[in-house]
Design a protein around this motif. Sequence first.
Motif, PDB file in Angstrom:
ATOM      1  N   GLN A 143      28.083 -23.815  -2.153  1.00 19.98           N
ATOM      2  CA  GLN A 143      28.136 -25.137  -3.399  1.00 19.98           C
ATOM      3  C   GLN A 143      29.873 -25.582  -2.855  1.00 19.98           C
ATOM      4  N   GLY A 144      30.777 -25.107  -3.339  1.00 20.27           N
ATOM      5  CA  GLY A 144      32.146 -25.272  -3.572  1.00 20.27           C
ATOM      6  C   GLY A 144      32.994 -24.936  -2.555  1.00 20.27           C
ATOM      7  N   ALA A 183      37.795 -15.788  -7.097  1.00 22.80           N
ATOM      8  CA  ALA A 183      36.642 -14.569  -8.451  1.00 22.80           C
ATOM      9  C   ALA A 183      35.713 -14.954  -8.820  1.00 22.80           C
ATOM     10  N   VAL A 184      34.681 -15.975  -7.014  1.00 21.59           N
ATOM     11  CA  VAL A 184      33.685 -15.886  -7.085  1.00 21.59           C
ATOM     12  C   VAL A 184      33.963 -14.304  -5.797  1.00 21.59           C
ATOM     13  N   GLY A 193      35.791 -24.982   3.683  1.00 15.90           N
ATOM     14  CA  GLY A 193      36.324 -26.334   2.192  1.00 15.90           C
ATOM     15  C   GLY A 193      37.467 -26.383   1.580  1.00 15.90           C
ATOM     16  N   PRO A 194      37.859 -27.485   1.512  1.00 17.88           N
ATOM     17  CA  PRO A 194      39.357 -27.804   1.261  1.00 17.88           C
ATOM     18  C   PRO A 194      39.669 -26.664  -0.220  1.00 17.88           C
ATOM     19  N   GLU A 211      43.194 -25.151  -2.208  1.00 13.92           N
ATOM     20  CA  GLU A 211      42.909 -25.565  -3.899  1.00 13.92           C
ATOM     21  C   GLU A 211      42.581 -24.994  -4.549  1.00 13.92           C
ATOM     22  N   ASP A 212      42.084 -23.869  -4.313  1.00 18.23           N
ATOM     23  CA  ASP A 212      41.477 -23.196  -5.707  1.00 18.23           C
ATOM     24  C   ASP A 212      41.423 -21.595  -5.483  1.00 18.23           C
TER      25      ASP A 212
END
Length: 145
Positions: free
Chosen positions: A138-139, A99-100, A87-88, A92-93
């Motif tokens: 999910q993120g 960290a995950v 995912g984008p 972006e993060d």
Amino acid sequence: MRKLVVAISMLAFAGSAAFADPIIDRQALMKERGKIVGGLAKVAKGEDAFDAGAVLTQLQALQANAEKFDVDALFPKGSDVGDTTAGPKIWEDTVGFKAVEDKYLSNVKAAVAAPPADVDALKAQVGAIGSDCGTCHQGYRVKKG
């Protein structure tokens, strides 16, 4: 001796070819990861018998897999297009994404350092590891279809 030279040459080539195609490489790592976690989940669910030695071997394989997961090499700019479910939000993060992954690696290392003595202990470890997987999926993942 010749076989040894050929084997060393092949290993050197394999090492230099690592992360040649980041999409294919990260998909291969994730498929391997899924297969290992799936095997552990079967034991945790009681579908396969609990064998402490086999479980530790699987956890060690999971740790080796996690240690190969280099976010910078596997998710360079431009690798967000093509046949990928990344995912984008990864780009972006990136700090959050790393960290995950770091938390996941930490939980896997903890499981290896304190291998489960029974199914109940394995369930707790698989639960923590699976939670990390879910957070990332999910993120930071786009669902196909």
